[in-house]
Design an enzyme around this catalytic site. Sequence first.
Site, mmCIF file in Angstrom:
data_model
loop_
_atom_site.group_PDB
_atom_site.id
_atom_site.type_symbol
_atom_site.label_atom_id
_atom_site.label_comp_id
_atom_site.label_asym_id
_atom_site.label_seq_id
_atom_site.Cartn_x
_atom_site.Cartn_y
_atom_site.Cartn_z
ATOM 1 N N GLU A 20 0.850 -1.186 0.000
ATOM 2 C CA GLU A 20 0.000 0.000 0.000
ATOM 3 C C GLU A 20 0.888 1.239 0.000
ATOM 4 O O GLU A 20 1.836 1.317 0.777
ATOM 5 C CB GLU A 20 -0.921 0.027 1.227
ATOM 6 N N GLY A 52 3.207 2.324 10.342
ATOM 7 C CA GLY A 52 3.063 1.664 11.629
ATOM 8 C C GLY A 52 2.753 0.191 11.457
ATOM 9 O O GLY A 52 3.306 -0.655 12.155
ATOM 10 N N ALA A 53 1.871 -0.113 10.523
ATOM 11 C CA ALA A 53 1.482 -1.499 10.271
ATOM 12 C C ALA A 53 0.669 -1.540 8.990
ATOM 13 O O ALA A 53 0.260 -0.516 8.460
ATOM 14 C CB ALA A 53 0.675 -2.057 11.446
ATOM 15 N N GLU A 58 -2.542 -3.855 6.950
ATOM 16 C CA GLU A 58 -3.643 -4.777 7.198
ATOM 17 C C GLU A 58 -3.805 -5.866 6.156
ATOM 18 O O GLU A 58 -4.903 -6.421 6.007
ATOM 19 C CB GLU A 58 -4.957 -3.985 7.283
ATOM 20 N N ASN A 59 -2.748 -6.234 5.424
ATOM 21 C CA ASN A 59 -2.872 -7.275 4.409
ATOM 22 C C ASN A 59 -3.752 -8.425 4.903
ATOM 23 O O ASN A 59 -3.594 -8.892 6.028
ATOM 24 C CB ASN A 59 -1.492 -7.858 4.070
ATOM 25 N N HIS A 62 -6.558 -1.674 15.263
ATOM 26 C CA HIS A 62 -6.800 -0.966 14.006
ATOM 27 C C HIS A 62 -6.625 -1.901 12.813
ATOM 28 O O HIS A 62 -7.495 -1.969 11.932
ATOM 29 C CB HIS A 62 -5.830 0.215 13.901
ATOM 30 N N GLU A 63 -5.521 -2.614 12.765
ATOM 31 C CA GLU A 63 -5.262 -3.476 11.608
ATOM 32 C C GLU A 63 -6.238 -4.646 11.571
ATOM 33 O O GLU A 63 -6.661 -5.077 10.490
ATOM 34 C CB GLU A 63 -3.814 -3.965 11.623
ATOM 35 N N HIS A 89 -9.550 -3.529 10.149
ATOM 36 C CA HIS A 89 -9.504 -3.357 8.698
ATOM 37 C C HIS A 89 -10.003 -4.595 7.955
ATOM 38 O O HIS A 89 -10.343 -4.501 6.773
ATOM 39 C CB HIS A 89 -8.076 -3.056 8.240
#
Length: 884
Positions: A127, A267-268, A270-271, A303-304, A307
């Site tokens: 992303e 930060g991370a 979400e794949n 958060h991830e 997603h």
Amino acid sequence: MPLDHAQPQTIFLKDYEAPAFAVESIALCFDLREKGTRVLSTMTVVRQSENMPNLVLDGDPQMDLLSIKLDGTPLPAGRISRAGEQLTIKDMPASGVLEIEVEIEPQNNARLEGLYKSGGNFCTQCEAQGFRNITFFPDRPDVMTRFTVRIEADKAAYPVLLSNGNRIEQGDLGAGRHFAVWEDPFKKPAYLFALVAGDLGVLSDQFTTRSGRTVALHIYAKARDLPKCQHAMDSLKRAMRWDEEVYGLEYDLDIYNIVAVSDFNMGAMENKSLNIFNTKYVLADPQIATDTDFDNVEGVIAHEYFHNWTGNRVTCRDWFQLSLKEGLTVFRDQEYSADQASRSIKRIHDVKTLRAFQFPEDAGPLAHPIRPDSYIEINNFYTVTVYNKGAEVIRMMHRLLGVEGFRRGMDLYFQRHDGQAVTCDDFVAAMEDANGADLGQFRLWYAQAGTPELTIEDHWEESTGRYELHIKQSVPQTPGQTEKAPMHMPFLLGLIGPNGQEMDAELVAGEGTRHDAGWLLHIRQSDNRYQFSGLGSRPIPSLLRGFSAPVTIKASLNRADKLFLTAHDSDPFARWEACQDVMIETLLDLVKAVDAGQPLDVGQDLIDACEKILEDAQSDPAFAAELMTLPGEAYIGQMMDVVAVDAIHHARIHLRHVLAHALESHWRRLYREMTDTVFGLSPEQKSRRALKNVALIYLAALGDNETARTHYAQSNNMTDRLAALQVLVNGSDDAARDAAFADFYDRFEMEDLAIDKWFALQALSDKPDTLKTVRTLRNHSAFSLRNPNRLRALVGSFASGNQLRFHAVSGEGYAFLSDIVKHVDQLNPQTAARLVLPLIRHERYDPVRAGLMRKQLQALLNVDGLSKDVYEIVSKSLMTKEIS
């Protein structure tokens, strides 16, 4: 890759066209090698538009194209053209199987986009547009397909092979190599593709969904870091349960993997089913992580995970819709975090972040709506406006529709759009249709940039017991948007009587409804009037409770009113806000006195109010800590037309000094009472540590260096240890400071996240020689321009967090940052673009500083081969006048 920006390409939302071809499925085969990696992709492509016979694929210009076949036959050169990032295949049939083989060099990928190596492991970040660095593909979020991925690698060096979905096959290949095949049953865009290959340990657990399915949970990290992953695992399980209970959303696969890597731009990520995280948001134990770090890990893990539905199952049609997933998911993670501990403290922290970073963005040359109209480089729009202001827009809908109404809207959103790539308008439409609501005017929040300003006056009519509130709204001009329409926003109001209690009243004029937290007023016009009757005495209004809209306020409340609210308001946010307002007014008066060479007066009324706060601090230590934390220097600067760098620092030091001396006995008492002998992570223990460490800051203002030295020596956790260092780094005892920092480095030399703190604290010092220290640390053996965390810790902390020393009138800080940006841009343009941001608000500073900042920006603009990431930010900041 650095580009020539004589005529940069701008992408516009108005030019959106649906993809001409769909990709029904893609099979990828990765042959991972140390010197070069071969990627074979096999795509089933289907035409969507008869008017577009040519298939256009995105791909890195540096990627080595080895072969292209269509339905098993090599394509002739005449049907292939390649220009810049685009590969065009002419005269594609209605459907066909396209095979493309490329060779890439992950080991040399310092951009950390696409496939790269981190700590000896292969990993991806796709992303927003990183997949085009892996292979040729229509790299846009509205092209969703099913992925099957085969990974081949050296078994000893890379025993762990991961991708999205479920592993359906694995085995040995001979010659010391092995393979794994992963299949993702859900269609997804290329930006959600992920791959990891490495020598990693794993922490395993499981979660039972509400329907009874068992989900295997795995967190992969360096083997020695696995004990630090337990908090992340516990957070993941809490988030999974919360999403089921609050939104009815259940995880949809049988496996969920997280991988922690040390080199990561974000930060991370979400794949789908394979989240890749910056180690900063996975690893946590009391020795390396502060209480804030623990909270951040919990929030980002959630958060991830969230997603999975708000971003993966339903994704963005195009990158202009980024807030569709990010604003919504930030709101969800904020609400989750609020439910885990103190809702009021969480709200205060979220608003402080918004004001510290998003409000300046809204008032500067890069101001943009949460749904931008155009961009040159999409990575530049992963902003606090899209994320945090986007979350506030979702929060306003939640407040307008109510908890049940918002849930109905979410349910309809997923019912309509599961498996689709959609727009912000689709989300708002679901909210409208599920509730029979009209959010037509509210949609302006997606289209208009700028922070609305509310001017509030009130009038009391003693003879009739009527109270009137007059609220005017305006939306300031921003680049490209000079004419703004009035916005629809919820405004939560309380009316406080002279006894400190909520007053009953009837709304007889104006749009609003009674709410459990006061009156929920609807502001729609430029000029709004609300009248209340049935009051026995003049109320003091509690304005914008819970920060019900992301706006600024100019109100007719006087200092006495605000101190009254500080003592009596039942809404914690409004109480904190009133206290902060008085502190800011005091600081601004002190700044004027410093500049005029006049005596500095704080006011006994503020001291008395603070004393009352400390007397009652035992009931909620964390809230008392927030009330007594002074506004930061950068935020004070936002209140001024021209930032008075040195006077702000002097004023803030003086106010702290006055409150320290006037309330010394309370600070010493609280420091003792808030000290626990046994460390724990309960909300109560974290609350006590927060107030204890605020007390430590005030004790240091008394010249009490011994307490800080003892505090450091006796600390059994990073929260306390770091608090002591924050005091010592600015203290007068150089020997104690040097000894503590040397001890810290020796103690944590092998802990990257702790050493990031070591760099950051020194960069944030207000000592006159801080820039010299930063330059020295730039050459430290533990520093690297290639690691974004280390760059943010040293350079980012100095430039963004040290207003006094970065903005030294000599301009040396500006030159230092410019030089760093120039070097980093050749390696990692995305990180360079974020580092340059402290230079762009030059219009807010005096002519000398502004001129020096523009000089460095112009020098960057003249650099040969400047990336489009940095070009876009620098050019806009030089072309656009600051919005005041």
